[in-house]
Design an enzyme around this catalytic site. Structure first.
Site, mmCIF file in Angstrom:
data_model
loop_
_atom_site.group_PDB
_atom_site.id
_atom_site.type_symbol
_atom_site.label_atom_id
_atom_site.label_comp_id
_atom_site.label_asym_id
_atom_site.label_seq_id
_atom_site.Cartn_x
_atom_site.Cartn_y
_atom_site.Cartn_z
ATOM 1 N N GLU A 179 0.805 -1.220 0.000
ATOM 2 C CA GLU A 179 0.000 0.000 0.000
ATOM 3 C C GLU A 179 0.844 1.278 0.000
ATOM 4 O O GLU A 179 0.788 2.077 0.962
ATOM 5 C CB GLU A 179 -0.967 0.006 1.196
ATOM 6 C CG GLU A 179 -1.900 -1.189 1.206
ATOM 7 C CD GLU A 179 -3.032 -1.071 2.228
ATOM 8 O OE1 GLU A 179 -3.086 -0.065 2.957
ATOM 9 O OE2 GLU A 179 -3.884 -1.973 2.267
ATOM 10 N N GLU A 384 -5.048 -8.593 1.045
ATOM 11 C CA GLU A 384 -5.659 -8.241 2.334
ATOM 12 C C GLU A 384 -7.149 -8.050 2.143
ATOM 13 O O GLU A 384 -7.586 -7.386 1.189
ATOM 14 C CB GLU A 384 -5.111 -6.921 2.910
ATOM 15 C CG GLU A 384 -3.745 -7.018 3.512
ATOM 16 C CD GLU A 384 -3.296 -5.700 4.147
ATOM 17 O OE1 GLU A 384 -4.163 -4.896 4.565
ATOM 18 O OE2 GLU A 384 -2.074 -5.490 4.209
HETATM 19 C C1 FCB Z 1 -4.314 -1.962 5.534
HETATM 20 C C2 FCB Z 1 -2.909 -2.208 6.062
HETATM 21 C C3 FCB Z 1 -2.861 -3.229 7.170
HETATM 22 C C4 FCB Z 1 -4.002 -3.030 8.139
HETATM 23 C C5 FCB Z 1 -5.311 -3.025 7.393
HETATM 24 C C6 FCB Z 1 -6.529 -2.911 8.284
HETATM 25 O O1 FCB Z 1 -4.386 -0.702 4.960
HETATM 26 O O2 FCB Z 1 -2.083 -2.657 5.014
HETATM 27 O O3 FCB Z 1 -1.606 -3.121 7.802
HETATM 28 O O4 FCB Z 1 -3.815 -1.865 8.844
HETATM 29 O O5 FCB Z 1 -5.329 -1.950 6.491
#
Ligand code: FCB
Length: 480
Positions: A179, A384
């Site tokens: 990210e 994620e």
């Molecule tokens: C993302 C991050 C991770 C965590 C999630 C909830 O943006 O990569 O580390 O904080 O959100």
């Protein structure tokens, strides 16, 4: 707005949505969020150590000093993964553990920790997926400009070489950055993340240098480890205009430019988008910032694009009376959207998670299909996805997190639908394996499939962990 993917009929066998035969089921974490042991084994401070120890930056004054104590308890955590049948584990390397200060030789003790962790994973039959950078820049590099300085991209290339040399015999799947939007725009724009700067020019400079770092790291990995798979994880924003008015459509275009195409442009198409350059020309001089050859370096081909998805972004044109919703990951008077500061953000209707993020699996489906259409043939993985919910331990020590199960179920059904509709999706990584240090929110928000008692470090798999284990075992989720 596109119709809900969940309304159409997915391929179901005996009441199940079956995933492709080699679909990889994983779980994800990040170094600063779980490791603790911040001053052990030669590790030096990162920008998150500095930031979390600065009063007022993190809820409750929480820090990652101890976190889940994973540095000492990694064997237990791998055993827990093994019991759940987790097939791949996405973790990040702490740069300042591997190369204290971000310059010079590797730190043998730091590398040993990751060797022991990956050996444990491999012994358990779990594929290690290593992320080189999940936001914890060595503080010394921030002191010389951090990501706003071009030199940091060169340092990242060197660090990548050290990591690849030491771990390449056991790690075959690498993610360069996690990210970079958050690193650049929350770190240097809104200031809700480390290093807490609030300067739109620095934020755009950081975005370019993160892109360059990705390009440098990809080249290093290719030459050091010709058989490795190289990926990057982006939190692509599923941007939706509030209405179809030209002004709202333009607001969506702007946020798509500075939220998504600032990365996918150079990484996947070899150039920054012209509209982004125009929208931000009054903030940075792109001609000086981007050197000859940079875009070609950033466009080094990747094997897989990691997509992190939590919620869609609904936007409208600037107007004096619209109430702007908070920006993901924290509140700030400063905008994380250079050049588009006045665009309004709206909370979509419906339920939200504990983060206040709307629960909308159609956003994940639409994102996967949009990326597939824009970049045909590009393999994808969801690196994620998950939710924070108000988990509570029952008197007999269980966590009945039905809301998380519903979230995972709906989002996996959306992934399944995207596979059915032609997206090449190789796997899914649940965020997160464990409850952990949720950045500016500290320990107040729990995303784990496994509950962590921070006083005792006791781990308790939640009901959702058992639900996920069943999904893995059957390579499917229930059809309804
Ligand atoms: C993302 C991050 C991770 C965590 C999630 C909830 O943006 O990569 O580390 O904080 O959100």
């Amino acid at each position: 707005m596109p119709a809900s993917p969940l309304a159409s009929t997915a391929t179901a066998t005996l009441g199940r949505l079956d995933f492709p035969p080699r679909f990889l089921w994983g779980a994800a974490t990040a170094a600063y969020q779980i490791e603790g042991a911040v001053a052990e084994g030669g590790r030096t401070p990162s920008i998150w150590d500095t930031f979390s120890h600065t009063p007022g930056k993190v809820a409750g004054g929480d820090t990652g000093d101890i976190a889940c104590d994973h540095y000492h308890r990694y064997r237990t955590d791998v055993t827990l993964m093994s019991h759940l049948g987790i097939q791949a584990y996405r973790f990040s390397l702490s740069w300042s553990r591997v190369q204290p200060g971000g310059r010079g030789p590797a730190n043998p003790a730091g590398l040993d920790f990751y060797r022991r962790l990956t050996d444990e994973l491999l012994d358990a039959g779990i594929t290690p997926v290593a992320t080189l950078y999940h936001w914890d820049l060595p503080q010394e590099l921030e002191d010389t400009g951090g990501w706003s300085a071009r030199e940091t991209a060169e340092r990242f290339g060197e660090y990548t070489a050290l990591a690849a040399e030491a771990l390449g015999d056991r790690v075959n799947v690498w993610t360069t950055l996690n990210e970079p939007w958050c690193s650049a725009f929350l770190g240097y724009g809104s200031g809700v993340h480390a290093p807490g700067k609030t300067d739109p020019a620095l934020a755009l400079r950081a975005a370019h240098h993160l892109n360059l770092a990705h390009g440098r790291a990809t080249a290093v990995l290719r030459s050091a480890l010709p058989d490795a798979q190289v990926a990057v994880s982006l939190n692509l924003h599923q941007v939706r205009p509030l209405t179809t008015s030209p002004a709202d459509l333009d607001a969506a275009r702007r946020i798509d430019a500075v939220g998504n195409r600032v990365f996918t442009g150079p990484m996947l198409s070899g150039a920054y988008p012209a509209d982004l350059l125009a929208d931000t020309a009054h903030i940075v001089d792109w001609d000086t910032l981007v050197h000859a050859g940079d875009e070609a370096a950033i466009a080094a081909p990747i094997d897989l694009l990691g997509i992190n998805y939590y919620t869609p972004a609904v936007v409208s044109a600037p107007s004096p009376d619209a109430a702007a919703a908070g920006h993901a990951h924290g509140e700030s008077d400063h905008s994380p959207w250079p050049g588009s500061e006045d665009v309004n953000f709206h909370l979509p209707p419906g339920e939200t998670t504990e983060m206040g993020w709307a629960i909308d699996p159609t956003g994940l489906y639409d994102l996967l299909m949009d990326v597939t259409r824009a970049h045909p043939g590009l393999p994808l993985a969801i690196t994620e996805n998950g939710g924070a919910f108000p988990d509570a331990l029952t008197p007999d020590g269980q966590v009945d997190d039905h809301d998380r199960i519903a979230y995972l179920h709906q989002h996996l059904a959306a992934v399944h639908q995207a596979v059915d509709d032609g997206a090449d999706i190789r796997g899914y990584f649940l965020w997160s394996l464990l409850d952990n240090f949720e950045w500016a929110y500290g320990y107040a928000k729990r995303f784990g499939a496994i509950h962590v008692d921070y006083d005792t470090q006791l781990r308790t798999p939640k009901r959702s962990a058992r639900w996920y284990a069943r999904a893995i075992a059957t390579n499917s989720v229930p059809a309804s």
